[in-house]
Design a protein around this motif. Structure first.
Motif, PDB file in Angstrom:
ATOM      1  N   ASN A   1       0.953 -13.079   3.809  1.00 35.67           N
ATOM      2  CA  ASN A   1       0.820 -11.679   3.387  1.00 35.67           C
ATOM      3  C   ASN A   1       0.500 -10.828   4.622  1.00 35.67           C
ATOM      4  OD1 ASN A   1       0.434  -9.596   1.126  1.00 35.67           O
ATOM      5  ND2 ASN A   1      -1.475  -9.422   2.280  1.00 35.67           N
ATOM      6  N   VAL A   2       1.319  -9.778   4.850  1.00 37.77           N
ATOM      7  CA  VAL A   2       1.124  -8.854   5.956  1.00 37.77           C
ATOM      8  C   VAL A   2       0.730  -7.498   5.365  1.00 37.77           C
ATOM      9  CG1 VAL A   2       2.191  -7.735   7.951  1.00 37.77           C
ATOM     10  CG2 VAL A   2       2.831 -10.078   7.330  1.00 37.77           C
ATOM     11  N   SER A   3      -0.353  -6.896   5.873  1.00 35.72           N
ATOM     12  CA  SER A   3      -0.845  -5.621   5.354  1.00 35.72           C
ATOM     13  C   SER A   3      -1.142  -4.664   6.504  1.00 35.72           C
ATOM     14  CB  SER A   3      -2.097  -5.836   4.497  1.00 35.72           C
ATOM     15  OG  SER A   3      -3.134  -6.410   5.270  1.00 35.72           O
ATOM     16  N   TRP A   4      -1.240  -3.377   6.185  1.00 38.72           N
ATOM     17  CA  TRP A   4      -1.515  -2.341   7.172  1.00 38.72           C
ATOM     18  C   TRP A   4      -2.029  -1.091   6.453  1.00 38.72           C
ATOM     19  CZ3 TRP A   4       3.268  -4.120   5.804  1.00 38.72           C
ATOM     20  CH2 TRP A   4       4.091  -3.235   5.084  1.00 38.72           C
ATOM     21  N   LEU A   5      -2.446  -0.104   7.221  1.00 35.72           N
ATOM     22  CA  LEU A   5      -2.881   1.186   6.685  1.00 35.72           C
ATOM     23  C   LEU A   5      -1.779   2.204   6.889  1.00 35.72           C
ATOM     24  CD1 LEU A   5      -6.600   1.405   7.896  1.00 35.72           C
ATOM     25  CD2 LEU A   5      -5.752   0.766   5.623  1.00 35.72           C
ATOM     26  N   ASN A   6      -1.485   2.917   5.819  1.00 35.42           N
ATOM     27  CA  ASN A   6      -0.473   3.961   5.903  1.00 35.42           C
ATOM     28  C   ASN A   6      -1.010   5.187   6.623  1.00 35.42           C
ATOM     29  OD1 ASN A   6       1.799   2.903   4.788  1.00 35.42           O
ATOM     30  ND2 ASN A   6       1.383   3.599   2.715  1.00 35.42           N
ATOM     31  N   PRO A   7      -0.189   5.862   7.421  1.00 37.71           N
ATOM     32  CA  PRO A   7      -0.618   7.149   7.971  1.00 37.71           C
ATOM     33  C   PRO A   7      -0.866   8.161   6.850  1.00 37.71           C
ATOM     34  CG  PRO A   7       1.320   6.324   9.103  1.00 37.71           C
ATOM     35  CD  PRO A   7       1.126   5.457   7.895  1.00 37.71           C
ATOM     36  N   ILE A   8      -1.869   8.967   7.012  1.00 40.12           N
ATOM     37  CA  ILE A   8      -2.223   9.942   5.979  1.00 40.12           C
ATOM     38  C   ILE A   8      -1.091  10.958   5.838  1.00 40.12           C
ATOM     39  CG2 ILE A   8      -3.869  11.738   5.305  1.00 40.12           C
ATOM     40  CD1 ILE A   8      -5.975  10.232   6.888  1.00 40.12           C
ATOM     41  N   GLY A   9      -0.683  11.174   4.604  1.00 45.32           N
ATOM     42  CA  GLY A   9       0.354  12.160   4.336  1.00 45.32           C
ATOM     43  C   GLY A   9       1.764  11.637   4.502  1.00 45.32           C
ATOM     44  N   LYS A  10       1.962  10.369   4.903  1.00 44.01           N
ATOM     45  CA  LYS A  10       3.304   9.815   5.079  1.00 44.01           C
ATOM     46  C   LYS A  10       3.614   8.859   3.930  1.00 44.01           C
ATOM     47  CE  LYS A  10       3.458  12.237   8.635  1.00 44.01           C
ATOM     48  NZ  LYS A  10       4.175  13.517   8.529  1.00 44.01           N
ATOM     49  N   LYS A  11       4.857   8.879   3.523  1.00 44.32           N
ATOM     50  CA  LYS A  11       5.225   8.141   2.320  1.00 44.32           C
ATOM     51  C   LYS A  11       5.902   6.804   2.604  1.00 44.32           C
ATOM     52  CE  LYS A  11       5.935  12.232  -0.589  1.00 44.32           C
ATOM     53  NZ  LYS A  11       6.894  12.975  -1.438  1.00 44.32           N
ATOM     54  N   TYR A  12       6.706   6.727   3.647  1.00 43.37           N
ATOM     55  CA  TYR A  12       7.639   5.617   3.765  1.00 43.37           C
ATOM     56  C   TYR A  12       7.300   4.719   4.939  1.00 43.37           C
ATOM     57  CZ  TYR A  12      10.218   8.649   0.649  1.00 43.37           C
ATOM     58  OH  TYR A  12      10.588   9.445  -0.393  1.00 43.37           O
ATOM     59  N   ILE A  13       7.348   3.445   4.646  1.00 40.92           N
ATOM     60  CA  ILE A  13       7.149   2.415   5.667  1.00 40.92           C
ATOM     61  C   ILE A  13       8.356   1.478   5.618  1.00 40.92           C
ATOM     62  CG2 ILE A  13       5.721   0.486   6.442  1.00 40.92           C
ATOM     63  CD1 ILE A  13       4.399   3.179   6.785  1.00 40.92           C
TER      64      ILE A  13
ATOM     65  N   LEU B   1       4.765   1.531   1.037  1.00 38.57           N
ATOM     66  CA  LEU B   1       4.306   0.153   1.190  1.00 38.57           C
ATOM     67  C   LEU B   1       3.010   0.106   1.981  1.00 38.57           C
ATOM     68  CD1 LEU B   1       7.724  -1.478   2.138  1.00 38.57           C
ATOM     69  CD2 LEU B   1       6.715  -1.333  -0.130  1.00 38.57           C
ATOM     70  N   THR B   2       2.157  -0.817   1.595  1.00 37.86           N
ATOM     71  CA  THR B   2       0.950  -1.103   2.378  1.00 37.86           C
ATOM     72  C   THR B   2       0.849  -2.575   2.741  1.00 37.86           C
ATOM     73  OG1 THR B   2      -0.334  -1.426   0.340  1.00 37.86           O
ATOM     74  CG2 THR B   2      -0.334   0.788   1.324  1.00 37.86           C
ATOM     75  N   HIS B   3       1.785  -3.399   2.226  1.00 36.58           N
ATOM     76  CA  HIS B   3       1.795  -4.823   2.539  1.00 36.58           C
ATOM     77  C   HIS B   3       3.130  -5.403   2.050  1.00 36.58           C
ATOM     78  CE1 HIS B   3       0.714  -5.007  -1.705  1.00 36.58           C
ATOM     79  NE2 HIS B   3       1.167  -6.249  -1.684  1.00 36.58           N
ATOM     80  N   PHE B   4       3.386  -6.613   2.455  1.00 34.21           N
ATOM     81  CA  PHE B   4       4.493  -7.373   1.894  1.00 34.21           C
ATOM     82  C   PHE B   4       4.137  -8.846   1.983  1.00 34.21           C
ATOM     83  CE2 PHE B   4       5.560  -7.235   6.383  1.00 34.21           C
ATOM     84  CZ  PHE B   4       5.983  -8.519   6.645  1.00 34.21           C
ATOM     85  N   THR B   5       4.758  -9.631   1.132  1.00 30.65           N
ATOM     86  CA  THR B   5       4.537 -11.072   1.078  1.00 30.65           C
ATOM     87  C   THR B   5       5.861 -11.773   1.328  1.00 30.65           C
ATOM     88  OG1 THR B   5       2.762 -10.774  -0.516  1.00 30.65           O
ATOM     89  CG2 THR B   5       3.677 -12.985  -0.300  1.00 30.65           C
ATOM     90  N   ALA B   6       5.860 -12.803   2.155  1.00 34.34           N
ATOM     91  CA  ALA B   6       7.074 -13.550   2.495  1.00 34.34           C
ATOM     92  C   ALA B   6       6.782 -15.039   2.456  1.00 34.34           C
ATOM     93  CB  ALA B   6       7.585 -13.144   3.867  1.00 34.34           C
TER      94      ALA B   6
END
Length: 393
Positions: free
Chosen positions: A44-56, A76-81
């Motif tokens: 599982n890979v996760s991160w913090l989204n920039p404030i006010g931005k929608k797309y990763i 997105l704030t994470h994905f699992t592979a």
């Protein structure tokens, strides 16, 4: 008063346009990117989204150089592979994560964040994995492998297509066996049409593989029927319900180049030449409706014998020109030697007639070339008179 309102409105619009232009030119990248292994297969890979931005957007890019088509875009704030060790060479995977303003517009984006995922433990040594389907049903599998220096344990579970969300745990394979060169285990509840992943573990590490089902090669039966060879082979018992493969049958005739045919049914006919030996072999391969199911090549089944070829024509082709050449040579030799007899010189009739007219009735002068007979010797003889007394009777 109206001028003041207009001025404030223009100033607000200018500020908004400037802010939008600045966001498009320099989007912030995701922060606090981290990864954690949920089990031996899933990360599982996760991160913090920039404030006010929608797309990763994230892109899988293995170190081997092959870029997988596994790009996702959204809030997105994470994905699992699920990562298999059999698919990498260097021992790590690489993911790229960045921010975009619009999923349909990739021309503007933030700097990419590189996230490397390493295998937590060394890989276990296991080679030549073969999983043969049970001929009685489609939910059994006999898997065997060549082990390394350390003993291995096998576990398995469903994989891919969000299989990790179903509380899908690795199940140990308990029906193990060992042999002189290969070890193995019987898997009872593995369906051929489902993706299954295998986990091999040792005391020091592990390796993961995707199960690739195989079929036992078909056993060919060959009989002669009506000037043809009829080939037949049995289908697995569960083929009535799961028709996932075709049969490929190859044969060679008189040790010549092979010919292969892809057969949907379980029968094939071949014209038969009794002076040749036929060698047949076959295999199963998948069709477009099923996963990668295949088989090894079967044993070669032979029929007939290679009879010696009739060499009469060969002998005639060699000897006959020699005889004709000798005859022609002798004919030319005899003709040249006896040409005066075969083709004598005939005098000109007009010259003979002319000479007769000029000489008239004169005898022809003899020439030296005329034939002169040799005189015969004449014996002399003496005649004595007969006395008179001998005449008186």
């Amino acid at each position: 008063m109206s001028r003041a309102v207009e001025f404030v409105t223009l100033l607000t619009l200018a500020a908004v346009m400037s802010a939008c232009r600045g966001d498009a030119e320099g989007l912030p990248s995701p922060t606090n990117v981290s990864c954690i292994w949920l089990d031996r297969l899933t990360v599982n890979v996760s991160w913090l989204n920039p404030i006010g931005k929608k797309y990763i957007r994230q892109l899988e890019k293995p170190i081997s150089g092959k870029i997988a088509d596994n790009t996702k875009c959204g809030v997105l704030t994470h994905f699992t592979a699920e990562l298999l060790t059999e698919n990498i060479v260097s021992g790590e995977w690489t993911y790229l994560i960045w921010t975009v303003e619009d999923c349909d517009d990739q021309s503007h984006g933030s700097p990419k964040v590189l996230q490397k995922i390493k295998i937590p433990e060394p890989r276990a040594e296991v080679n030549d994995i073969k999983c043969l389907m049970d001929q009685e049903n489609a939910s059994g599998m006999n898997c065997s492998w060549i082990p390394g220096d350390q003993p291995l344990t096998l576990s398995y579970r469903s994989c891919f297509k969000d299989a990790w969300k179903k509380d899908n745990k690795f199940k140990p394979c308990n029906r193990t066996y060992s042999g002189p060169t290969r070890n193995g285990c019987y898997l009872d509840d593995v369906h051929v049409l489902e993706d299954t992943c295998m986990l091999f573990e040792t005391r020091e590490g592990f390796s993961t593989f995707q199960l690739k089902p195989m079929l036992e090669p078909p056993e060919l039966s060959v009989i002669e029927e009506g000037g043809e060879l009829k080939l037949s082979w049995p289908q697995p018992n569960f083929a009535k319900h799961i028709n996932c493969w075709n049969s490929t049958v190859c044969y060679s005739k008189c040790n010549h180049s092979k010919e292969c045919r892809s057969i949907v049914l379980s029968e094939m006919r071949v014209p038969y030449d009794k002076s040749c030996r036929y060698d047949f072999w076959s295999s199963f391969n998948r069709n477009i409706y099923c996963p990668n199911i295949f088989s090894n090549r079967s044993k070669v089944v032979s029929y007939g014998t290679n009879e010696p070829a009739d060499k009469t024509l060969t002998v005639l082709a060699i000897v006959l020109p020699i005889i004709l050449s000798l005859c022609l040579f002798l004919s030319i030799y005899c003709f040249r030697r006896y040409s005066s007899i075969i083709c004598p010189v005939i005098p000109d009739p007009s010259a003979i007639f002319k000479e007769m007219m000029m000489n008239g009735n004169k005898e022809l002068k003899t020439t030296e070339t005329l034939y002169v007979p040799v005189p015969e010797p004449i014996e002399s003889c003496r005649v004595d008179p007969v006395p008179d007394y001998m005449l008186i009777s």
